[in-house]
Scaffold this motif. Structure first.
Motif, PDB file in Angstrom:
ATOM      1  N   MET A  56      -6.024 -11.120  -0.184  1.00 11.40           N
ATOM      2  CA  MET A  56      -7.378 -10.764   0.240  1.00 11.40           C
ATOM      3  C   MET A  56      -7.637  -9.265   0.147  1.00 11.40           C
ATOM      4  O   MET A  56      -8.773  -8.835   0.239  1.00 11.40           O
ATOM      5  N   GLN A  57      -6.564  -8.484   0.005  1.00 11.90           N
ATOM      6  CA  GLN A  57      -6.757  -7.034  -0.116  1.00 11.90           C
ATOM      7  C   GLN A  57      -7.422  -6.674  -1.436  1.00 11.90           C
ATOM      8  O   GLN A  57      -7.766  -5.522  -1.651  1.00 11.90           O
ATOM      9  N   GLY A  58      -7.555  -7.674  -2.319  1.00 14.32           N
ATOM     10  CA  GLY A  58      -8.335  -7.454  -3.523  1.00 14.32           C
ATOM     11  C   GLY A  58      -7.575  -6.823  -4.674  1.00 14.32           C
ATOM     12  O   GLY A  58      -6.403  -7.132  -4.900  1.00 14.32           O
ATOM     13  N   ALA A  59      -8.281  -5.921  -5.372  1.00 17.51           N
ATOM     14  CA  ALA A  59      -7.766  -5.391  -6.632  1.00 17.51           C
ATOM     15  C   ALA A  59      -6.383  -4.755  -6.498  1.00 17.51           C
ATOM     16  O   ALA A  59      -5.540  -4.898  -7.385  1.00 17.51           O
ATOM     17  N   SER A  60      -6.134  -4.058  -5.375  1.00 19.54           N
ATOM     18  CA  SER A  60      -4.845  -3.376  -5.241  1.00 19.54           C
ATOM     19  C   SER A  60      -3.700  -4.390  -5.160  1.00 19.54           C
ATOM     20  O   SER A  60      -2.639  -4.189  -5.751  1.00 19.54           O
ATOM     21  N   ALA A  61      -3.945  -5.500  -4.468  1.00 24.33           N
ATOM     22  CA  ALA A  61      -2.908  -6.536  -4.362  1.00 24.33           C
ATOM     23  C   ALA A  61      -2.678  -7.173  -5.729  1.00 24.33           C
ATOM     24  O   ALA A  61      -1.524  -7.416  -6.128  1.00 24.33           O
ATOM     25  N   TYR A  97      -8.930 -17.883  -6.186  1.00 22.29           N
ATOM     26  CA  TYR A  97      -7.953 -16.795  -6.254  1.00 22.29           C
ATOM     27  C   TYR A  97      -6.813 -17.121  -7.200  1.00 22.29           C
ATOM     28  O   TYR A  97      -6.288 -16.262  -7.886  1.00 22.29           O
ATOM     29  N   LEU A  98      -6.455 -18.415  -7.181  1.00 18.94           N
ATOM     30  CA  LEU A  98      -5.299 -18.836  -7.970  1.00 18.94           C
ATOM     31  C   LEU A  98      -5.483 -18.586  -9.454  1.00 18.94           C
ATOM     32  O   LEU A  98      -4.516 -18.403 -10.180  1.00 18.94           O
ATOM     33  N   SER A  99      -6.730 -18.585  -9.917  1.00 17.41           N
ATOM     34  CA  SER A  99      -6.944 -18.367 -11.340  1.00 17.41           C
ATOM     35  C   SER A  99      -6.865 -16.884 -11.679  1.00 17.41           C
ATOM     36  O   SER A  99      -6.738 -16.498 -12.822  1.00 17.41           O
ATOM     37  N   ARG A 100      -6.915 -16.032 -10.648  1.00 16.13           N
ATOM     38  CA  ARG A 100      -6.891 -14.590 -10.909  1.00 16.13           C
ATOM     39  C   ARG A 100      -5.497 -13.991 -10.759  1.00 16.13           C
ATOM     40  O   ARG A 100      -5.257 -12.867 -11.167  1.00 16.13           O
ATOM     41  N   PHE A 101      -4.596 -14.717 -10.128  1.00 13.02           N
ATOM     42  CA  PHE A 101      -3.246 -14.201  -9.906  1.00 13.02           C
ATOM     43  C   PHE A 101      -2.229 -15.009 -10.683  1.00 13.02           C
ATOM     44  O   PHE A 101      -2.285 -16.232 -10.671  1.00 13.02           O
ATOM     45  N   GLU A 102      -1.331 -14.328 -11.342  1.00  9.68           N
ATOM     46  CA  GLU A 102      -0.206 -15.017 -11.970  1.00  9.68           C
ATOM     47  C   GLU A 102       0.968 -14.952 -11.009  1.00  9.68           C
ATOM     48  O   GLU A 102       1.443 -13.874 -10.681  1.00  9.68           O
ATOM     49  N   VAL A 103       1.410 -16.110 -10.532  1.00  4.60           N
ATOM     50  CA  VAL A 103       2.588 -16.138  -9.655  1.00  4.60           C
ATOM     51  C   VAL A 103       3.582 -17.161 -10.207  1.00  4.60           C
ATOM     52  O   VAL A 103       3.299 -17.848 -11.185  1.00  4.60           O
ATOM     53  N   ASP A 104       4.754 -17.244  -9.584  1.00  7.49           N
ATOM     54  CA  ASP A 104       5.809 -18.127 -10.085  1.00  7.49           C
ATOM     55  C   ASP A 104       5.955 -19.408  -9.279  1.00  7.49           C
ATOM     56  O   ASP A 104       6.410 -20.417  -9.798  1.00  7.49           O
ATOM     57  N   GLN A 120       0.821  -1.220   0.000  1.00  7.99           N
ATOM     58  CA  GLN A 120       0.000   0.000   0.000  1.00  7.99           C
ATOM     59  C   GLN A 120       0.852   1.267   0.000  1.00  7.99           C
ATOM     60  O   GLN A 120       0.335   2.365  -0.128  1.00  7.99           O
ATOM     61  N   ASP A 121       2.152   1.090   0.155  1.00 12.29           N
ATOM     62  CA  ASP A 121       3.059   2.246   0.186  1.00 12.29           C
ATOM     63  C   ASP A 121       3.328   2.711  -1.247  1.00 12.29           C
ATOM     64  O   ASP A 121       3.846   1.945  -2.057  1.00 12.29           O
ATOM     65  N   PRO A 122       2.981   3.963  -1.575  1.00 13.61           N
ATOM     66  CA  PRO A 122       3.150   4.422  -2.961  1.00 13.61           C
ATOM     67  C   PRO A 122       4.608   4.416  -3.434  1.00 13.61           C
ATOM     68  O   PRO A 122       4.868   4.442  -4.631  1.00 13.61           O
ATOM     69  N   HIS A 123       5.552   4.379  -2.481  1.00 14.92           N
ATOM     70  CA  HIS A 123       6.974   4.391  -2.870  1.00 14.92           C
ATOM     71  C   HIS A 123       7.567   2.997  -2.995  1.00 14.92           C
ATOM     72  O   HIS A 123       8.756   2.852  -3.238  1.00 14.92           O
ATOM     73  N   PHE A 124       6.710   1.962  -2.799  1.00 14.05           N
ATOM     74  CA  PHE A 124       7.231   0.599  -2.743  1.00 14.05           C
ATOM     75  C   PHE A 124       8.150   0.258  -3.921  1.00 14.05           C
ATOM     76  O   PHE A 124       9.299  -0.160  -3.727  1.00 14.05           O
TER      77      PHE A 124
END
Ligand code: C2E
Ligand code: MG
Ligand code: MG
Ligand code: MG
Length: 289
Positions: A162-167, A195-202, A130-134
């Motif tokens: 679980m934070q949704g769209a921002s995550a 959730y797994l179908s909505r996120f691309e992870v490695d 959530q930190d804009p400087h991340f």
């Protein structure tokens, strides 16, 4: 009589709450001071290939040497650091240190002409996303240490998803920038499999609670195998954590788990210990050079 007893109990509960609130305030101020005074340290736990036990990467794990509290485990203070947002500066320090040490490890590999690549895993809290400087800070650390995003694995938990769209956005952006993303503590949170179908992870990290119990409880073994199979079906290599015995190792290997970490191979190591571990690999595998 019963009324005065309940009043006493109430007073007791209030006193306890006050006590806990005070404890948290003290912990928060100690954490702030700890960061200013350099009381944190990173340890590095080897992650190995399950086929030949060769080192493939390290997970960076924070340690806090508090003058009043002694060695404090992250489970005790990461939660408070997240609630108070202190995790943002602490996490920034972790990122800088992890990149710096990755570059030092890589120099050792080059010096001894090790052929293998090496990644560094960094645990990232949802609050940091959530930190804009991340990303600025992350890319700055990469640049300063001449490391590459492809060698950095960001570990995020289901709770972060679980934070949704921002995550979702942060994970996609991480991968677009070339960073790897691993889903940590998989199967222990609240998120559903969809959730797994909505996120691309490695990678998927198989939580140690599964590893600890799979050889004692048949149901846990079935679930563990299902997780590894599902990950494989999606083209995601699994990383199992908490491998303590040869039995755990064999079971996971049979299940097709690609990577592992745990006390069987090594505990989280200080930097000098990690260098010795890395150099021992050379003796074990007899690299030429
Ligand atoms: P995690 O990311 O799931 O890290 C794995 C934990 O399992 C580590 O605990 C590690 O020491 C422990 N572990 C590894 N192998 C074994 C084993 O064979 N047996 C047992 N019993 N334990 C094993 P640790 O270092 O106490 O960290 C706990 C949690 O704190 C981490 O879980 C992670 O969620 C969090 N954490 C640690 N460092 C950081 C950090 O720099 N930033 C953030 N945001 N969180 C961190
Ligand atoms: Mg982790
Ligand atoms: Mg984990
Ligand atoms: Mg964990």
């Amino acid at each position: 009589v019963s009324r005065s007893v309940s009043r006493l109990l109430e007073a007791d509960a209030i006193a306890k709450q006050k006590h806990e609130a005070l404890d948290r305030l003290r912990l928060e101020s100690d954490l702030k001071q700890g960061l200013q005074e350099g009381q944190f340290q990173l340890h590095f736990q080897p992650i190995v290939n399950m086929l030949d036990r060769q080192l493939v990467g390290f997970e960076s794990l924070i340690r806090w040497h508090s003058p009043n509290r002694g060695l404090v485990r992250p489970d005790v203070f990461i939660g408070i650091a997240e609630e108070t947002s202190l995790i943002v500066p602490i996490g920034r320090w972790v990122i800088e240190q992890a990149c710096k040490h990755l570059s030092l490890f890589k120099k050792q590999l080059e010096k001894h002409r090790f052929p293998q690549a090496l990644f560094m895993s960094i645990n990232i809290s949802g609050r940091q996303f959530q930190d804009p400087h991340f990303f600025n800070h992350l890319l700055e650390a990469i640049k300063e240490t001449c490391t590459s995003p492809k060698d950095i694995k960001l570990e995020v938990t289901e709770r972060t998803l679980m934070q949704g769209a921002s995550a979702l956005h942060m994970i996609n952006k991480s991968r677009k920038l070339g960073f790897q993303v691993a889903l940590d503590d998989f199967g222990t949170g609240y998120s559903s499999l969809s959730y797994l179908s909505r996120f691309e992870v490695d990678n998927l990290k198989v939580d140690q609670s599964f590893v600890r119990n799979m050889n004692k409880d048949r149901k846990v073994q079935v679930i563990t195998k299902a997780i590894i199979d599902m990950a494989m079906g999606m083209g995601l290599p699994s990383i199992a954590e908490g491998i303590e015995t040869e039995g755990d190792f064999e079971t996971l290997k049979q299940m097709g788990c690609e990577f592992g970490q745990g006390y069987l191979f090594a505990k989280p190591l200080s930097y000098p210990q990690a260098i010795s571990y890395l150099l021992k690999q050379k003796e074990t595998y007899g690299f030429t050079g």
